[in-house]
Design an enzyme around this catalytic site. Structure first.
Site: not given
Length: 204
Positions: A8, A106, A151
């Site tokens: 991310d 995601k 994450c």
């Protein structure tokens, strides 16, 4: 086979973004430097619909960072971030993506959040990343990026549980909460994962 997962590294997670991780942009030169040390480089991307239930704006009377129960799971309510098709959802322009072989998105299901690059938070649906890595013959997974206590941590945890020899690269990650990151690293260690510094990779 050794894989690097870039978690991310998106515009909304760096200073100036909608859900900025402190110093989030400072790890990008190191992530670029690390990539040639790996057989495979994969990135993940938070990719939320506007109506995502993890956004505080989609719950009347709720404030950002409140916690609610969502389908039986505790859910932190976030500011709107990484909305599909917005510049905030794009990978940071300073991130070298020339070696990135695949990007796994995601958080696309509006009903459930997805911190890990492998599964949603309820482990109901896989992103396909485990099968992809196994298909490439990967045995060791190194995880780095944003945010270290969410994450990155959840991706590392799922990698351990999937049977990969898993390493979280501490100095190539940044957390939202330093205390949360300490707890995450301890938990990962108990599960059988490893926390390493980038020099352990670059010096190899």
């Amino acid at each position: 086979m050794k894989a690097l997962l870039l978690i991310d590294v998106q515009n909304d997670f760096v200073p100036g973004g909608a859900l900025a991780v402190p110093e989030g942009d400072q790890i990008i030169p190191l992530l670029n430097q690390l990539q040639p040390s790996f057989d495979l480089v994969v990135a993940t991307q938070d990719w939320h619909p506007q109506a995502h239930k993890s956004f505080a704006s989609n719950h009347e009377g709720q404030q950002v960072f409140n916690k609610i129960e969502l389908h039986g799971l505790e859910q932190v309510l976030w500011p709107n971030h990484c909305v599909q098709g917005t510049s905030g959802a794009e990978l940071h322009p300073a991130l070298d993506t020339s070696r990135v072989e695949a990007i796994f998105r995601k958080g696309t299901n509006p009903e459930i959040d997805s911190y890990s690059g492998f599964y949603d938070n309820g482990h109901q649906k896989s992103t396909g990343l485990i099968d992809y890595l196994r298909g490439k013959g990967v045995t060791q997974v190194y995880v780095a990026g944003l945010a270290g206590d969410y994450c990155v941590y959840f991706s590392a945890k799922d990698a351990v549980q999937a049977g990969f020899d898993t390493f979280l690269i501490e100095d190539a990650s940044r957390p939202i909460s330093p205390e949360g990151f300490e707890q995450a690293k301890q938990d990962l260690h108990h599960l059988g994962g490893h926390v390493v510094q980038s020099n352990a990779v670059l010096g190899a």
